[in-house]
Design an enzyme around this catalytic site. Structure first.
Site, PDB file in Angstrom:
ATOM      1  CG  ASP A  53      68.954  75.126  58.733  1.00 58.76           C
ATOM      2  OD1 ASP A  53      67.936  74.467  58.499  1.00 58.76           O
ATOM      3  OD2 ASP A  53      69.729  75.530  57.842  1.00 58.76           O
TER       4      ASP A  53
ATOM      5  CG  ASP B 177      70.769  77.670  54.806  1.00 56.90           C
ATOM      6  OD1 ASP B 177      70.009  77.051  55.576  1.00 56.90           O
ATOM      7  OD2 ASP B 177      70.869  77.415  53.592  1.00 56.90           O
TER       8      ASP B 177
HETATM    9  O1  LIG Z   1      65.778  73.392  57.215  1.00 52.42           O
HETATM   10  P1  LIG Z   1      66.942  72.752  56.530  1.00 52.42           P
HETATM   11  O2  LIG Z   1      67.625  71.718  57.364  1.00 52.42           O
HETATM   12  O3  LIG Z   1      67.899  73.763  55.976  1.00 52.42           O
HETATM   13  O4  LIG Z   1      66.312  71.980  55.283  1.00 52.42           O
HETATM   14  C1  LIG Z   1      65.811  72.736  54.176  1.00 52.42           C
HETATM   15  C2  LIG Z   1      65.611  71.801  53.006  1.00 52.42           C
HETATM   16  O5  LIG Z   1      66.877  71.186  52.766  1.00 52.42           O
HETATM   17  C3  LIG Z   1      66.953  70.184  51.768  1.00 52.42           C
HETATM   18  O6  LIG Z   1      66.919  70.785  50.492  1.00 52.42           O
HETATM   19  C4  LIG Z   1      68.008  71.675  50.267  1.00 52.42           C
HETATM   20  O7  LIG Z   1      69.241  70.963  50.365  1.00 52.42           O
HETATM   21  C5  LIG Z   1      69.478  69.959  49.340  1.00 52.42           C
HETATM   22  C6  LIG Z   1      70.790  69.266  49.643  1.00 52.42           C
HETATM   23  O8  LIG Z   1      71.846  70.173  49.691  1.00 52.42           O
HETATM   24  C7  LIG Z   1      69.476  70.638  47.970  1.00 52.42           C
HETATM   25  O9  LIG Z   1      69.690  69.671  46.939  1.00 52.42           O
HETATM   26  C8  LIG Z   1      68.147  71.361  47.752  1.00 52.42           C
HETATM   27  O10 LIG Z   1      68.176  72.082  46.527  1.00 52.42           O
HETATM   28  C9  LIG Z   1      67.881  72.351  48.904  1.00 52.42           C
HETATM   29  O11 LIG Z   1      66.589  72.941  48.790  1.00 52.42           O
HETATM   30  C10 LIG Z   1      65.873  69.150  51.944  1.00 52.42           C
HETATM   31  O12 LIG Z   1      65.863  68.284  50.850  1.00 52.42           O
HETATM   32  C11 LIG Z   1      64.499  69.748  52.187  1.00 52.42           C
HETATM   33  O13 LIG Z   1      63.571  68.723  52.551  1.00 52.42           O
HETATM   34  C12 LIG Z   1      64.578  70.742  53.339  1.00 52.42           C
HETATM   35  O14 LIG Z   1      63.308  71.334  53.542  1.00 52.42           O
END
Ligand SMILES: O=P(O)(O)OC[C@H]1O[C@H](O[C@H]2O[C@H](CO)[C@@H](O)[C@H](O)[C@H]2O)[C@H](O)[C@@H](O)[C@@H]1O
Length: 249
Positions: free
Chosen positions: A17, A195
């Site tokens: 991830d 995570d």
């Molecule tokens: O599957 P992942 O690679 O873990 O992606 C999950 C989501 O991650 C991102 O959002 C998250 O991270 C951001 C940066 O740290 C944070 O600002 C946000 O609050 C989190 O939800 C990404 O923007 C999403 O598109 C993903 O789905």
């Protein structure tokens, strides 16, 4: 439930991830940064596992490409909706684009009325971030549920300070299973580290395949191992890369 012993490179396929696993969670999606140490470790491990290392993420494939450049990996994007295999073929199922546009319009209105809410538009999905306005969590979730209700083909999914409308059939477990049917992943033991709640589908798939599942951070999980923090997981990955270089495998 600590981190696992280093897996044998020639027998293992790694699925990682991105947010919260390879990079720390930060205030905005565009503000993450992969450290040079992590980039180097990814390159080294990918080389030792003969390319059997994929990123499995909620992000768009192009977004991950930009973050990991100049490296380029097989990637499952948007929680498994899109997938680029080891030879660079991209798969993305057909989707009702008009419907997705309608979902986005409804959410744009909410964002225009509430400063700090952030809309992330992805291939086949739209994510509403409320990290800067945590008090609006219930409003965001209710709005997303109302908008998605009746929008065939989409479902609401939750993440860290984010709620998302994403294709119903896409999930990270199915993406890992699809990779495992192909070279260079085929015949190896899968390892998945993640995570967030959307990573649980991948943990289930990897556990069913007799693989190694690693939860990064707190929370209930089906994973067999745990890294207490992103930093702890990244340190394990960096040490693993050094171990592989040391043994010359
Ligand atoms: O599957 P992942 O690679 O873990 O992606 C999950 C989501 O991650 C991102 O959002 C998250 O991270 C951001 C940066 O740290 C944070 O600002 C946000 O609050 C989190 O939800 C990404 O923007 C999403 O598109 C993903 O789905």
């Amino acid at each position: 439930m600590a981190l696992p012993p280093y897996p044998h490179a020639r027998r293992t396929a790694l699925f990682l991830d991105f947010d919260g696993t390879l990079v720390d969670i930060v205030a905005r999606p565009d503000a993450v940064a992969l450290t040079e140490a992590t980039r180097d470790a990814l390159a080294t491990v990918a080389r030792h596992v003969d390319g059997a290392l994929a990123i499995v993420t909620g992000r768009d494939i192009a977004t991950i490409d930009a973050f990991v450049a100049p490296l380029r990996f097989p990637i499952a994007g948007v929680h498994g909706f899109t997938r680029r295999d080891a030879v660079g073929r991209v798969q993305m199922p057909q989707l009702d684009g008009d419907l997705l546009d309608k979902l986005k319009d409804g959410l744009r209105l909410l964002c225009s009325e509430n400063e700090g809410l952030l809309l992330e538009e992805k291939a086949g999905s739209v994510a509403l971030h409320f990290r800067a306005r945590p008090e609006l969590e219930d409003v965001c979730i209710a709005t997303m549920e109302r908008i998605v209700d009746g929008a065939g083909g989409f479902r609401v999914s939750r993440g860290k300070m984010v709620v998302e409308a994403r294709p119903k059939d896409a999930n990270k477990g199915a993406a890992v299973t699809a990779f495992m049917r192909e070279a260079p992943f085929l015949g190896r033991v899968p390892l998945f580290a993640g995570d967030d709640v959307t990573d649980e589908d991948a943990f289930a798939a990897v556990n069913a395949a007799g693989g190694i599942s690693i939860k990064v951070g707190d929370g209930l999980t089906a994973a067999s191992y745990r890294a207490p923090t992103t930093a702890a997981f990244v340190a394990w990955l960096v040490d693993y890369a050094q171990h592989l270089e040391g043994e010359g495998s």
